[in-house]
Scaffold this motif. Structure first.
Motif, PDB file in Angstrom:
ATOM      1  N   GLU A   1      -4.499 -13.475  -5.315  1.00  0.00           N
ATOM      2  CA  GLU A   1      -3.919 -14.223  -6.429  1.00  0.00           C
ATOM      3  C   GLU A   1      -2.552 -13.637  -6.771  1.00  0.00           C
ATOM      4  O   GLU A   1      -2.433 -12.450  -7.047  1.00  0.00           O
ATOM      5  CB  GLU A   1      -4.834 -14.149  -7.653  1.00  0.00           C
ATOM      6  N   THR A   2      -1.524 -14.461  -6.741  1.00  0.00           N
ATOM      7  CA  THR A   2      -0.170 -14.028  -7.081  1.00  0.00           C
ATOM      8  C   THR A   2       0.390 -14.914  -8.183  1.00  0.00           C
ATOM      9  O   THR A   2      -0.241 -15.900  -8.591  1.00  0.00           O
ATOM     10  CB  THR A   2       0.752 -14.094  -5.849  1.00  0.00           C
ATOM     11  N   ALA A   3       1.577 -14.574  -8.637  1.00  0.00           N
ATOM     12  CA  ALA A   3       2.226 -15.382  -9.673  1.00  0.00           C
ATOM     13  C   ALA A   3       2.520 -16.785  -9.159  1.00  0.00           C
ATOM     14  O   ALA A   3       2.661 -17.723  -9.945  1.00  0.00           O
ATOM     15  CB  ALA A   3       3.515 -14.696 -10.122  1.00  0.00           C
ATOM     16  N   ASN A   4       2.627 -16.937  -7.841  1.00  0.00           N
ATOM     17  CA  ASN A   4       2.934 -18.241  -7.252  1.00  0.00           C
ATOM     18  C   ASN A   4       1.697 -18.946  -6.694  1.00  0.00           C
ATOM     19  O   ASN A   4       1.811 -19.898  -5.942  1.00  0.00           O
ATOM     20  CB  ASN A   4       3.966 -18.068  -6.122  1.00  0.00           C
ATOM     21  N   GLY A   5       0.517 -18.437  -7.048  1.00  0.00           N
ATOM     22  CA  GLY A   5      -0.703 -19.061  -6.561  1.00  0.00           C
ATOM     23  C   GLY A   5      -1.462 -18.150  -5.604  1.00  0.00           C
ATOM     24  O   GLY A   5      -1.143 -16.977  -5.434  1.00  0.00           O
ATOM     25  N   THR A   6      -2.459 -18.721  -4.955  1.00  0.00           N
ATOM     26  CA  THR A   6      -3.298 -17.972  -4.022  1.00  0.00           C
ATOM     27  C   THR A   6      -2.690 -18.002  -2.623  1.00  0.00           C
ATOM     28  O   THR A   6      -2.321 -19.063  -2.123  1.00  0.00           O
ATOM     29  CB  THR A   6      -4.717 -18.564  -3.974  1.00  0.00           C
ATOM     30  N   VAL A   7      -2.586 -16.843  -1.997  1.00  0.00           N
ATOM     31  CA  VAL A   7      -2.025 -16.757  -0.649  1.00  0.00           C
ATOM     32  C   VAL A   7      -2.973 -15.962   0.242  1.00  0.00           C
ATOM     33  O   VAL A   7      -3.772 -15.158  -0.236  1.00  0.00           O
ATOM     34  CB  VAL A   7      -0.629 -16.086  -0.642  1.00  0.00           C
TER      35      VAL A   7
ATOM     36  N   GLU B   1       2.659  11.717  -3.417  1.00  0.00           N
ATOM     37  CA  GLU B   1       2.310  11.210  -2.086  1.00  0.00           C
ATOM     38  C   GLU B   1       0.867  10.747  -2.012  1.00  0.00           C
ATOM     39  O   GLU B   1      -0.027  11.300  -2.655  1.00  0.00           O
ATOM     40  CB  GLU B   1       2.544  12.313  -1.044  1.00  0.00           C
ATOM     41  N   ALA B   2       0.631   9.701  -1.226  1.00  0.00           N
ATOM     42  CA  ALA B   2      -0.717   9.225  -0.930  1.00  0.00           C
ATOM     43  C   ALA B   2      -0.815   9.000   0.566  1.00  0.00           C
ATOM     44  O   ALA B   2       0.136   8.539   1.197  1.00  0.00           O
ATOM     45  CB  ALA B   2      -1.022   7.932  -1.678  1.00  0.00           C
ATOM     46  N   GLN B   3      -1.952   9.317   1.117  1.00  0.00           N
ATOM     47  CA  GLN B   3      -2.192   9.119   2.545  1.00  0.00           C
ATOM     48  C   GLN B   3      -3.330   8.126   2.746  1.00  0.00           C
ATOM     49  O   GLN B   3      -4.221   8.005   1.909  1.00  0.00           O
ATOM     50  CB  GLN B   3      -2.516  10.448   3.218  1.00  0.00           C
ATOM     51  N   ASP B   4      -3.258   7.400   3.866  1.00  0.00           N
ATOM     52  CA  ASP B   4      -4.279   6.411   4.215  1.00  0.00           C
ATOM     53  C   ASP B   4      -4.508   5.456   3.043  1.00  0.00           C
ATOM     54  O   ASP B   4      -5.619   5.295   2.532  1.00  0.00           O
ATOM     55  CB  ASP B   4      -5.585   7.104   4.600  1.00  0.00           C
ATOM     56  N   LEU B   5      -3.443   4.800   2.635  1.00  0.00           N
ATOM     57  CA  LEU B   5      -3.473   3.908   1.473  1.00  0.00           C
ATOM     58  C   LEU B   5      -3.699   2.469   1.921  1.00  0.00           C
ATOM     59  O   LEU B   5      -3.007   1.963   2.801  1.00  0.00           O
ATOM     60  CB  LEU B   5      -2.152   4.017   0.708  1.00  0.00           C
ATOM     61  N   GLY B   6      -4.656   1.792   1.294  1.00  0.00           N
ATOM     62  CA  GLY B   6      -4.911   0.397   1.596  1.00  0.00           C
ATOM     63  C   GLY B   6      -3.763  -0.488   1.137  1.00  0.00           C
ATOM     64  O   GLY B   6      -3.120  -0.230   0.117  1.00  0.00           O
ATOM     65  N   VAL B   7      -3.521  -1.569   1.895  1.00  0.00           N
ATOM     66  CA  VAL B   7      -2.412  -2.469   1.586  1.00  0.00           C
ATOM     67  C   VAL B   7      -2.756  -3.862   2.077  1.00  0.00           C
ATOM     68  O   VAL B   7      -3.556  -4.028   3.008  1.00  0.00           O
ATOM     69  CB  VAL B   7      -1.113  -1.962   2.256  1.00  0.00           C
ATOM     70  N   VAL B   8      -2.168  -4.871   1.441  1.00  0.00           N
ATOM     71  CA  VAL B   8      -2.275  -6.241   1.936  1.00  0.00           C
ATOM     72  C   VAL B   8      -0.889  -6.695   2.370  1.00  0.00           C
ATOM     73  O   VAL B   8       0.125  -6.320   1.770  1.00  0.00           O
ATOM     74  CB  VAL B   8      -2.862  -7.200   0.888  1.00  0.00           C
ATOM     75  N   ILE B   9      -0.854  -7.522   3.423  1.00  0.00           N
ATOM     76  CA  ILE B   9       0.399  -7.915   4.058  1.00  0.00           C
ATOM     77  C   ILE B   9       0.429  -9.430   4.201  1.00  0.00           C
ATOM     78  O   ILE B   9      -0.546 -10.034   4.662  1.00  0.00           O
ATOM     79  CB  ILE B   9       0.535  -7.270   5.448  1.00  0.00           C
ATOM     80  N   SER B  10       1.533 -10.041   3.820  1.00  0.00           N
ATOM     81  CA  SER B  10       1.653 -11.485   3.970  1.00  0.00           C
ATOM     82  C   SER B  10       3.117 -11.906   3.985  1.00  0.00           C
ATOM     83  O   SER B  10       3.946 -11.341   3.267  1.00  0.00           O
ATOM     84  CB  SER B  10       0.936 -12.213   2.835  1.00  0.00           C
ATOM     85  N   GLU B  11       3.434 -12.910   4.793  1.00  0.00           N
ATOM     86  CA  GLU B  11       4.780 -13.478   4.783  1.00  0.00           C
ATOM     87  C   GLU B  11       5.051 -14.208   3.471  1.00  0.00           C
ATOM     88  O   GLU B  11       6.200 -14.400   3.088  1.00  0.00           O
ATOM     89  CB  GLU B  11       4.944 -14.434   5.964  1.00  0.00           C
ATOM     90  N   SER B  12       3.984 -14.613   2.790  1.00  0.00           N
ATOM     91  CA  SER B  12       4.132 -15.346   1.530  1.00  0.00           C
ATOM     92  C   SER B  12       4.723 -14.482   0.419  1.00  0.00           C
ATOM     93  O   SER B  12       5.180 -15.005  -0.596  1.00  0.00           O
ATOM     94  CB  SER B  12       2.771 -15.884   1.075  1.00  0.00           C
ATOM     95  N   PHE B  13       4.707 -13.156   0.594  1.00  0.00           N
ATOM     96  CA  PHE B  13       5.292 -12.269  -0.414  1.00  0.00           C
ATOM     97  C   PHE B  13       6.819 -12.285  -0.370  1.00  0.00           C
ATOM     98  O   PHE B  13       7.469 -11.687  -1.222  1.00  0.00           O
ATOM     99  CB  PHE B  13       4.798 -10.833  -0.215  1.00  0.00           C
ATOM    100  N   GLY B  14       7.389 -12.946   0.625  1.00  0.00           N
ATOM    101  CA  GLY B  14       8.852 -12.974   0.767  1.00  0.00           C
ATOM    102  C   GLY B  14       9.371 -11.583   1.050  1.00  0.00           C
ATOM    103  O   GLY B  14       8.869 -10.898   1.941  1.00  0.00           O
ATOM    104  N   ASN B  15      10.368 -11.143   0.294  1.00  0.00           N
ATOM    105  CA  ASN B  15      10.904  -9.791   0.496  1.00  0.00           C
ATOM    106  C   ASN B  15      10.479  -8.834  -0.614  1.00  0.00           C
ATOM    107  O   ASN B  15      11.085  -7.786  -0.811  1.00  0.00           O
ATOM    108  CB  ASN B  15      12.435  -9.840   0.583  1.00  0.00           C
TER     109      ASN B  15
END
Length: 217
Positions: free
Chosen positions: A135-141, A157-171
């Motif tokens: 869920e983002t400010a621009n809807g669900t991606v 510092e943090a190691q082995d950090l979870g992240v989500v990746i999407s082209e919908s995030f723009g830059n």
């Protein structure tokens, strides 16, 4: 030429056509029109180059402001202080797997989120499997899960950090609560966000809490 270059070329041609049409309607001399076209072409070209190299320019700006003593992010021992930006948000200069990025600090985001461009540049490993819905400010991606080997803000510092990746995030890259919750504490004083590491953490060790602008990735 890739798709991005094609789009830039179309913008450049379209802009020049509009300028030429406007100048022609005023019946100006050919020399004046030519000089105006060259000036506008230069402006558009600079704008395109600035967008294409925004991350490199941001790094250069950070270095320049640090040398002038007007940096928006300061390190005092193991404490990091970040001044509020002109947009009312807190932006951190972050190192992700060795590359520098400017990330929005957002306590409203449960997980750190990065653009596809950042993920590729930082060589972030992406997990195979069905995309997750975010869920983002621009809807669900749709986004892919990944792991960041090492993420740091100055000495934090943090190691082995979870992240989500999407082209919908723009830059836009967002530093979420899965990093912020590893901090010992955070607070805002005089429009400055103060991040403190876990008590007893080594100078370059793992860090572990922050409120920031409410904005989804």
């Amino acid at each position: 030429m890739n798709g991005f270059d094609n789009i830039n070329a179309l913008w450049l041609i379209g802009g020049l056509v509009l300028v030429l049409s406007a100048l022609s309607a005023r019946r100006l001399s050919f020399g004046f029109i030519l000089r105006s076209l060259l000036s506008w072409a230069l402006i558009i070209l600079i704008a395109i180059l600035a967008v294409a190299n925004r991350n490199e320019l941001a790094a250069l700006w950070s270095q320049a402001t640090e040398r002038l003593g007007i940096q928006d992010q300061q390190v005092d021992g193991q404490i990091v202080r970040i001044r509020m930006g002109t947009d009312g948000h807190f932006w951190a200069r972050v190192t992700i797997n060795g590359i520098q990025r400017r990330m929005l600090i957002d306590s409203g985001a449960t997980i750190t989120a990065v653009s596809a461009e950042t993920a590729q540049a930082a060589d972030i490993s992406v997990s195979a499997g069905i995309p997750v819905m975010i869920e983002t400010a621009n809807g669900t991606v749709a986004a892919q899960r990944g792991r960041i080997k090492r993420l740091s803000i100055g000495p934090l510092e943090a190691q082995d950090l979870g992240v989500v990746i999407s082209e919908s995030f723009g830059n836009l890259d967002v530093l979420g609560m899965n990093f912020l919750s590893r901090l010992h504490s955070w607070r805002v004083e005089n429009n400055t966000l103060i991040l403190e590491p876990t008590r007893g953490a080594p100078d370059h060790g793992k860090t572990e809490r922050v409120p920031a602008p409410q904005r989804q990735p």
